[in-house]
Design a protein around this motif. Sequence first.
Motif, PDB file in Angstrom:
ATOM      1  N   UNK A 185     -27.710  -8.375 -11.375  1.00 31.75           N
ATOM      2  CA  UNK A 185     -28.004  -7.543 -12.551  1.00 31.75           C
ATOM      3  C   UNK A 185     -27.434  -6.137 -12.397  1.00 31.75           C
ATOM      4  N   UNK A 186     -27.629  -5.515 -11.218  1.00 32.50           N
ATOM      5  CA  UNK A 186     -27.144  -4.139 -11.010  1.00 32.50           C
ATOM      6  C   UNK A 186     -25.628  -4.068 -11.200  1.00 32.50           C
ATOM      7  N   UNK A 187     -24.900  -5.031 -10.615  1.00 30.51           N
ATOM      8  CA  UNK A 187     -23.446  -5.014 -10.719  1.00 30.51           C
ATOM      9  C   UNK A 187     -22.984  -5.283 -12.154  1.00 30.51           C
ATOM     10  N   UNK A 188     -23.655  -6.223 -12.837  1.00 34.40           N
ATOM     11  CA  UNK A 188     -23.268  -6.554 -14.210  1.00 34.40           C
ATOM     12  C   UNK A 188     -23.585  -5.382 -15.152  1.00 34.40           C
ATOM     13  N   UNK A 189     -24.688  -4.682 -14.907  1.00 34.30           N
ATOM     14  CA  UNK A 189     -25.024  -3.514 -15.736  1.00 34.30           C
ATOM     15  C   UNK A 189     -23.943  -2.438 -15.618  1.00 34.30           C
ATOM     16  N   UNK A 190     -23.486  -2.171 -14.393  1.00 41.18           N
ATOM     17  CA  UNK A 190     -22.447  -1.147 -14.168  1.00 41.18           C
ATOM     18  C   UNK A 190     -21.121  -1.589 -14.791  1.00 41.18           C
ATOM     19  N   UNK A 191     -20.720  -2.849 -14.538  1.00 40.81           N
ATOM     20  CA  UNK A 191     -19.445  -3.358 -15.061  1.00 40.81           C
ATOM     21  C   UNK A 191     -19.421  -3.419 -16.578  1.00 40.81           C
ATOM     22  N   UNK A 192     -20.542  -3.865 -17.171  1.00 39.93           N
ATOM     23  CA  UNK A 192     -20.621  -3.966 -18.635  1.00 39.93           C
ATOM     24  C   UNK A 192     -20.611  -2.581 -19.275  1.00 39.93           C
ATOM     25  N   UNK A 193     -21.290  -1.643 -18.630  1.00 37.53           N
ATOM     26  CA  UNK A 193     -21.275  -0.262 -19.132  1.00 37.53           C
ATOM     27  C   UNK A 193     -19.841   0.267 -19.203  1.00 37.53           C
ATOM     28  N   UNK A 194     -19.072   0.014 -18.134  1.00 40.68           N
ATOM     29  CA  UNK A 194     -17.670   0.464 -18.114  1.00 40.68           C
ATOM     30  C   UNK A 194     -16.898  -0.140 -19.283  1.00 40.68           C
ATOM     31  N   UNK A 195     -17.142  -1.431 -19.561  1.00 43.55           N
ATOM     32  CA  UNK A 195     -16.427  -2.101 -20.661  1.00 43.55           C
ATOM     33  C   UNK A 195     -16.779  -1.475 -22.010  1.00 43.55           C
ATOM     34  N   UNK A 196     -18.052  -1.125 -22.212  1.00 47.20           N
ATOM     35  CA  UNK A 196     -18.445  -0.515 -23.491  1.00 47.20           C
ATOM     36  C   UNK A 196     -17.859   0.886 -23.646  1.00 47.20           C
ATOM     37  N   UNK A 197     -17.690   1.581 -22.512  1.00 43.30           N
ATOM     38  CA  UNK A 197     -17.173   2.957 -22.549  1.00 43.30           C
ATOM     39  C   UNK A 197     -15.723   2.990 -23.034  1.00 43.30           C
TER      40      UNK A 197
ATOM     41  N   UNK B  55     -23.176  -8.524 -24.385  1.00 50.36           N
ATOM     42  CA  UNK B  55     -23.714  -7.158 -24.329  1.00 50.36           C
ATOM     43  C   UNK B  55     -22.628  -6.141 -24.669  1.00 50.36           C
ATOM     44  N   UNK B  56     -21.423  -6.365 -24.144  1.00 52.03           N
ATOM     45  CA  UNK B  56     -20.306  -5.453 -24.427  1.00 52.03           C
ATOM     46  C   UNK B  56     -20.024  -5.394 -25.922  1.00 52.03           C
ATOM     47  N   UNK B  57     -19.953  -6.559 -26.561  1.00 52.70           N
ATOM     48  CA  UNK B  57     -19.640  -6.612 -27.997  1.00 52.70           C
ATOM     49  C   UNK B  57     -20.731  -5.962 -28.842  1.00 52.70           C
ATOM     50  N   UNK B  58     -22.004  -6.243 -28.497  1.00 54.66           N
ATOM     51  CA  UNK B  58     -23.123  -5.696 -29.278  1.00 54.66           C
ATOM     52  C   UNK B  58     -23.169  -4.176 -29.170  1.00 54.66           C
ATOM     53  N   UNK B  59     -23.051  -3.671 -27.937  1.00 58.57           N
ATOM     54  CA  UNK B  59     -23.149  -2.222 -27.715  1.00 58.57           C
ATOM     55  C   UNK B  59     -21.939  -1.490 -28.298  1.00 58.57           C
ATOM     56  N   UNK B  60     -20.743  -2.032 -28.032  1.00 59.87           N
ATOM     57  CA  UNK B  60     -19.517  -1.370 -28.500  1.00 59.87           C
ATOM     58  C   UNK B  60     -19.453  -1.331 -30.026  1.00 59.87           C
ATOM     59  N   UNK B  61     -19.903  -2.416 -30.674  1.00 59.32           N
ATOM     60  CA  UNK B  61     -19.820  -2.463 -32.142  1.00 59.32           C
ATOM     61  C   UNK B  61     -20.676  -1.384 -32.792  1.00 59.32           C
ATOM     62  N   UNK B  62     -21.778  -1.022 -32.151  1.00 56.21           N
ATOM     63  CA  UNK B  62     -22.651   0.029 -32.685  1.00 56.21           C
ATOM     64  C   UNK B  62     -22.153   1.423 -32.308  1.00 56.21           C
TER      65      UNK B  62
END
Length: 276
Positions: free
Chosen positions: A55-67, A227-234
């Motif tokens: 979870x910790x690694x996926x949270x960091x990696x996904x955050x980078x993708x949304x950024x 998660x990337x798609x949902x966060x980035x779209x908003x």
Amino acid sequence: MHGDVMTWLLPLVAMLGAGLFAGFAAGIFGIGGGFVVVPALFVVLPLLGGTHDAIAHVAIGTSAATIIVTSIRSLLAHAKRGAVEFEVLKTWAPWIILGDGAGVLLAGHVDGRILTMIFAIGVFLMSLNFLLPKVGGKVISDTMPSGIARVGIAGGLGTFSALLGIGGGTIAIMVMTLCGRSIHRAIATASGIGTLIAIPSAIGFALIGLKEGGLPWGSLGYVNIPATLAIASMSVLTAPLGVAVAHAMPAAPLKKIFGVYLVIIAFVMFRNAIRM
């Protein structure tokens, strides 16, 4: 059936909300939004399955993708106002990207608990920048760092940001204001630094997680696609709004509020790390 709907509805609403908040924060403060996205993902990702360590690694990696999306949207909005110093982005880019690569490789060898602890400490240190009066309304130079100083600052910025899943805007803004740039120009340019950090980070986290087990549903390596798609779209909706507010008003009261938010997040993440 009702249970299945609720299982998906809660994470979806949380991710959409995080995206709205992250986009606004990115626009107004010149940050990538990782300080908003990572804590939200720590809550949401377990609902999609996956082990504590993953979870910790996926949270960091996904955050980078949304950024990637958030910072590009922010950068374009600031560029329309002529506030971005593209020369700074061009000269800092190679060292940021090298530092970024080092941060991703380091993250691949750190377990989830340590990564969470690093995030908590990093967030707390960043909160001080928002809460304490500027050590410097002072200007220590009228030119940006060059030579070894540039390599050290830009490379360190890349490494630190990759480890935390953030865009590195806070540090970039501090450096630029100390070097005589206005807060508005610093925020605008920092949004571009977020893009430089996020692209190699997201690719790196996806690659180093490809062979890992225990990932949440929908993950490509350490990047969760839903998660990337949902966060980035908003975030693309609210980033320009944040930019407009940043240019229209003094950010002092908002900075204090955001600083308090960061202290709370640091405490929650630290507690999560202890319980892991």
